[in-house]
Motif scaffolding. Structure first.
Motif, PDB file in Angstrom:
ATOM      1  N   TYR A 108       0.577  -1.199  -0.047  1.00 43.53           N
ATOM      2  CA  TYR A 108      -0.051   0.134   0.085  1.00 43.53           C
ATOM      3  C   TYR A 108       0.763   1.283  -0.134  1.00 43.53           C
ATOM      4  CZ  TYR A 108      -4.301  -2.327   0.042  1.00 43.53           C
ATOM      5  OH  TYR A 108      -5.615  -3.179  -0.096  1.00 43.53           O
ATOM      6  N   GLU A 109       2.051   1.074   0.753  1.00 46.40           N
ATOM      7  CA  GLU A 109       2.906   2.373   0.518  1.00 46.40           C
ATOM      8  C   GLU A 109       3.405   2.550  -1.030  1.00 46.40           C
ATOM      9  OE1 GLU A 109       7.012   4.154   2.442  1.00 46.40           O
ATOM     10  OE2 GLU A 109       6.434   2.281   2.572  1.00 46.40           O
ATOM     11  N   ASP A 110       3.568   1.577  -1.815  1.00 45.35           N
ATOM     12  CA  ASP A 110       4.152   1.706  -3.025  1.00 45.35           C
ATOM     13  C   ASP A 110       2.698   1.899  -4.153  1.00 45.35           C
ATOM     14  OD1 ASP A 110       6.473   0.732  -2.846  1.00 45.35           O
ATOM     15  OD2 ASP A 110       6.240  -1.591  -3.322  1.00 45.35           O
ATOM     16  N   LEU A 111       1.587   1.717  -3.620  1.00 49.62           N
ATOM     17  CA  LEU A 111       0.432   1.850  -4.319  1.00 49.62           C
ATOM     18  C   LEU A 111      -0.057   3.467  -3.986  1.00 49.62           C
ATOM     19  CD1 LEU A 111      -1.798  -1.355  -4.141  1.00 49.62           C
ATOM     20  CD2 LEU A 111      -0.422  -0.488  -6.100  1.00 49.62           C
ATOM     21  N   THR A 112       0.319   4.019  -2.849  1.00 47.68           N
ATOM     22  CA  THR A 112      -0.315   5.340  -2.636  1.00 47.68           C
ATOM     23  C   THR A 112       0.214   6.284  -3.428  1.00 47.68           C
ATOM     24  OG1 THR A 112      -0.190   4.751  -0.153  1.00 47.68           O
ATOM     25  CG2 THR A 112      -0.094   7.133  -0.841  1.00 47.68           C
ATOM     26  N   GLU A 113      -0.719   7.032  -4.108  1.00 45.77           N
ATOM     27  CA  GLU A 113      -0.366   8.083  -4.931  1.00 45.77           C
ATOM     28  C   GLU A 113      -0.362   9.381  -3.878  1.00 45.77           C
ATOM     29  OE1 GLU A 113      -3.114   8.056  -8.343  1.00 45.77           O
ATOM     30  OE2 GLU A 113      -3.533   5.915  -8.027  1.00 45.77           O
ATOM     31  N   PHE A 114       0.895   9.989  -3.993  1.00 42.69           N
ATOM     32  CA  PHE A 114       0.866  11.042  -3.099  1.00 42.69           C
ATOM     33  C   PHE A 114       0.161  12.252  -3.244  1.00 42.69           C
ATOM     34  CE2 PHE A 114       4.089   7.944  -1.294  1.00 42.69           C
ATOM     35  CZ  PHE A 114       4.240   7.927  -0.143  1.00 42.69           C
ATOM     36  N   ARG A 126      -4.139   0.542 -12.712  1.00 38.51           N
ATOM     37  CA  ARG A 126      -2.784   1.021 -12.952  1.00 38.51           C
ATOM     38  C   ARG A 126      -1.856  -0.141 -12.757  1.00 38.51           C
ATOM     39  NH1 ARG A 126      -1.468   6.938 -10.560  1.00 38.51           N
ATOM     40  NH2 ARG A 126      -0.035   6.879 -12.213  1.00 38.51           N
ATOM     41  N   PRO A 127      -0.727  -0.168 -13.474  1.00 37.33           N
ATOM     42  CA  PRO A 127       0.399  -1.332 -13.343  1.00 37.33           C
ATOM     43  C   PRO A 127       0.611  -0.994 -11.519  1.00 37.33           C
ATOM     44  CG  PRO A 127       0.749   0.013 -15.043  1.00 37.33           C
ATOM     45  CD  PRO A 127      -0.231   0.803 -14.599  1.00 37.33           C
ATOM     46  N   GLY A 128       0.736  -2.149 -11.084  1.00 34.11           N
ATOM     47  CA  GLY A 128       1.150  -2.379  -9.575  1.00 34.11           C
ATOM     48  C   GLY A 128      -0.023  -3.167  -9.077  1.00 34.11           C
ATOM     49  N   TRP A 129      -1.161  -2.814  -9.333  1.00 34.78           N
ATOM     50  CA  TRP A 129      -2.296  -3.537  -8.731  1.00 34.78           C
ATOM     51  C   TRP A 129      -2.351  -4.994  -8.900  1.00 34.78           C
ATOM     52  CZ3 TRP A 129      -5.793  -1.690  -5.165  1.00 34.78           C
ATOM     53  CH2 TRP A 129      -5.738  -0.116  -5.098  1.00 34.78           C
ATOM     54  N   GLU A 130      -1.536  -5.643  -9.799  1.00 38.33           N
ATOM     55  CA  GLU A 130      -1.861  -7.026 -10.155  1.00 38.33           C
ATOM     56  C   GLU A 130      -1.205  -7.716  -8.776  1.00 38.33           C
ATOM     57  OE1 GLU A 130       2.233  -5.374 -11.652  1.00 38.33           O
ATOM     58  OE2 GLU A 130      -0.039  -4.844 -11.790  1.00 38.33           O
TER      59      GLU A 130
END
Length: 409
Positions: free
Chosen positions: A37-43, A187-191
């Motif tokens: 979730y840190e990686d997926l967070t759109e700051f 978006r990429p990463g959600w997989e």
């Protein structure tokens, strides 16, 4: 208020997310889930409310595209990670974050905001309506069988490593996105999200297992699940918990369900999130041996009424004037003329006399075709100003398949 709502800085993420965890009970998430979730967070799309050096509120918005009736994928802000510190309730923290967030979504040109609610009573006052539902099902697999369609026996099943099969499973999911309103293009990463499998969340069951369905060398479906072995004096009574299942055709879907119901040493299959019109309910031999429950799932908020209603199609030709109430986003308030059919739609401001009066919350509830405008009218939430307008609009707004959100965010 002495608080400040501001865009989240990377250096503040740990404190911000820690306050979110505290608001949801204070049990830290598994390290792998937290890292994802840190990686997926759109700051630049996340905000926090600060009182001095204390974070007292959190909210974010993922970038999604939501399938709508007609198959278009419409930009939507996936509202997420919303919390208010228990010490700072009733200070307007949530309202100020919702105000800032919807203003931001409008500035981004996204006509929709969507969310799943920990407490469904919270978000109606901000214009969100319940637009999809989900079914849970508990199947007695000792008594229920699958009435499989022709071609099911031609489907080959094989176990595969969860990580090794991830790309094949994601490819199947991507091909199904347009099959139902409510499904998300990500978006990429959600997989990586469906692969999360923290041991503390298995409730004593096995690590996640994966089975692929293949035909002529092509992957046409998959299922991921947990197996929890149990025994009593009468023998085995294991339990299968479904995580994900997708298939490209009815035969592959039936083959996967037949497999689940036939796993040795088990007596029950449990699925938490299925469409309310899941084909499963037409495949089982005894629906009474399948305990089914239904609850709310995705809540939809029309941020731009005109753009949102133009983005979808309509089952039958429609020409209706809505008088829309929207106190929280007043740019939506007023009269809108919607004309459309199965090929497209137009929704523009008008001075014509209205046919229906309703709030933006009701439009959100009806938007994906799950909640009927006629049902809302019977509940007193839609007012018919021209005789026959409710039935005309309700039929047009419907969907041939129930909308469904396949996973949370």
């Amino acid at each position: 208020m002495t608080t400040d709502v501001r865009v989240l800085r990377r250096d503040d993420w740990n404190e911000w997310y820690g306050k979110l965890e505290l608001a949801f009970g204070g049990i830290p998430e598994a390290p792998e889930a937290r890292a994802l979730y840190e990686d997926l967070t759109e700051f630049d799309r996340s905000i926090g409310t600060w009182d001095g050096d204390r974070c007292v509120g959190t909210a974010g918005a993922f970038t999604f595209r939501v399938t709508v009736p007609g198959g278009a994928q419409v930009p939507a802000a996936g509202v997420t990670m919303v919390s208010v510190a228990a010490t700072d309730r009733r200070r307007g923290v949530l309202t100020s974050m919702m105000r800032r967030q919807l203003d931001d979504v409008r500035s981004w040109g996204e006509p929709l905001a969507v969310l799943t609610a920990s407490e469904p009573a919270i978000y109606g006052r901000f214009g969100y309506g319940i637009a999809t539902r989900q079914a849970s099902v508990e199947i007695d697999s000792t008594r229920v069988r699958i009435d499989a369609p022709a071609g099911t026996d031609d489907v080959r099943l094989r176990f595969a490593g969860v990580a090794e099969a991830a790309a094949e499973c994601e490819a199947v999911y991507v091909r199904t996105i347009g099959s139902r309103p409510g499904m998300l293009a990500r978006r990429p990463g959600w997989e990586r999200l469906p692969l999360l499998d923290p041991p503390q969340e298995r409730e004593g069951a096995s690590p996640m297992q994966c089975v692929l369905a293949e035909r002529d060398g092509e992957t046409v479906g998959y299922v991921r699940f947990h197996n929890k072995p149990e025994w009593d004096a009468a023998g085995p009574k294991g339990r299968i918990t479904l995580r994900h299942i997708d298939a490209l055709d009815p035969a592959a879907y039936a083959a996967l369900w037949r497999f689940l119901l036939g796993i040795d040493l088990t007596s029950a299959v449990h699925a938490r999130n299925r469409p309310v019109d899941d084909p499963l309910f037409s495949l089982v031999s005894d629906i009474r041996r399948c305990r089914v429950g239904v609850r709310d799932s995705m809540h939809v908020r029309l941020v731009d009424v005109g753009a949102a209603l133009e983005a979808r199609t309509y089952q039958v030709p429609v020409d209706v004037v809505f008088d829309v109430e929207d106190d929280f986003c007043p740019w939506n308030a007023g009269r809108w003329r919607l004309t459309g059919d199965a090929k497209g739609a137009s929704c523009k401001r008008t001075g014509d006399e209205p046919d229906l009066a309703l709030s933006v919350r009701e439009l959100g509830a009806a938007y994906l075709g799950d909640t009927s405008l006629a049902a809302l009218a019977r509940a007193g939430r839609v007012r018919e100003l021209r005789p026959g307008a409710v039935d005309e609009a309700a039929l047009a707004f419907g969907s041939t398949v129930a909308p469904w959100l396949p996973h949370g965010f």
